[in-house]
Design an enzyme around this catalytic site. Structure first.
Site, PDB file in Angstrom:
ATOM      1  N   SER A  98       0.834  -1.199   0.000  1.00  0.00           N
ATOM      2  CA  SER A  98       0.000   0.000   0.000  1.00  0.00           C
ATOM      3  C   SER A  98       0.872   1.254   0.000  1.00  0.00           C
ATOM      4  O   SER A  98       1.659   1.440  -0.919  1.00  0.00           O
ATOM      5  CB  SER A  98      -0.964  -0.052   1.190  1.00  0.00           C
ATOM      6  N   ASP A 164      -9.896  -4.702  -4.900  1.00  0.00           N
ATOM      7  CA  ASP A 164      -9.322  -3.803  -3.895  1.00  0.00           C
ATOM      8  C   ASP A 164     -10.227  -2.584  -3.742  1.00  0.00           C
ATOM      9  O   ASP A 164     -10.416  -1.818  -4.687  1.00  0.00           O
ATOM     10  CB  ASP A 164      -7.915  -3.374  -4.321  1.00  0.00           C
ATOM     11  N   HIS A 194      -7.445  -5.838  -0.393  1.00  0.00           N
ATOM     12  CA  HIS A 194      -6.240  -5.007  -0.261  1.00  0.00           C
ATOM     13  C   HIS A 194      -5.075  -5.814   0.327  1.00  0.00           C
ATOM     14  O   HIS A 194      -4.141  -5.245   0.870  1.00  0.00           O
ATOM     15  CB  HIS A 194      -6.562  -3.799   0.613  1.00  0.00           C
TER      16      HIS A 194
END
Length: 213
Positions: A98, A164, A194
């Site tokens: 991320s 996601d 995610h």
């Protein structure tokens, strides 16, 4: 905000037998760069699971809490990586998740004297998506130097979930288009959201990319 508040309390994974490869050819160090809001890092997402898998392979894996965990600013995280953790280009593989993937990409942009051994980008974004927290992280304040990123590691692997809900898959597809080449591999996966939980393909691809029979 892409804040990753999910904490994994049970880090056990599938009990099926895995083929462990020999990594004696080159000493390697893996550095996990966590997502925003992941503190303590060792209790977040899949990080401890992955570090334990690296230990089984006799690979040193750095799993540390990062300063400024809720904003993960580039001006703090890049110096932390270079000065506190230490990045030895020819032996280091960075694994960024991320916001940590954005950090990894900015690290690859830098001229470190030699390319990193590798980089794994998990749920990466190339824009701040209009999110104020991500804007404050500083990674999206200027255009990306895609050629520098491509040349910043011997091998780059990118994972993204089609479902996601924090970073749309279009972000990763753009990154894949920009980094396309012999040293780049892109894996788009269904049902992974995610990437909050361990997934076997991460190990399979790691072994295939960085391991030796």
């Amino acid at each position: 905000s892409f804040r990753l508040f999910i904490i994994v309390t049970n880090l056990s994974y599938s009990s099926r037998r895995r083929r462990l490869l020999s990594f004696s050819r080159t000493i390697m160090k893996v550095v996990i760069i966590p997502g925003m809001g992941c503190s303590p890092v060792a209790q977040s997402n899949w990080y401890s699971w992955f570090a334990s898998q690296m230990k089984e392979r006799s690979i040193d894996c750095v799993l540390r809490d990062f300063p400024d965990p809720n904003q993960c600013r580039e001006s703090i995280w890049i110096p932390f990586l270079l000065e506190e953790i230490g990045i030895e280009p020819e032996t280091t593989i960075v694994v960024g998740h991320s916001s940590g993937a954005a950090c990894a990409m900015r690290l690859l942009e830098k001229n470190l004297g030699a390319p990193l051994k590798g980089a794994i980008l998990v749920a990466a974004a190339h824009t701040d998506l209009g999110d104020a927290d991500e804007r404050r992280s500083e990674y999206f304040s200027r255009p990306w130097k895609w050629n520098n990123i491509r040349e910043g590691a011997e091998q780059i692997v990118c994972f993204h979930g089609t479902d996601d809900h924090l970073i749309p898959v279009a972000e990763a597809r753009h990154i894949a288009e920009k980094l396309e080449g012999d040293t780049f591999r892109y894996h788009e996966m269904d049902g992974m959201s995610h990437f909050f939980q361990p997934w076997q393909k991460l190990l399979d691809v790691f072994d295939e990319t960085f391991g030796t029979e």
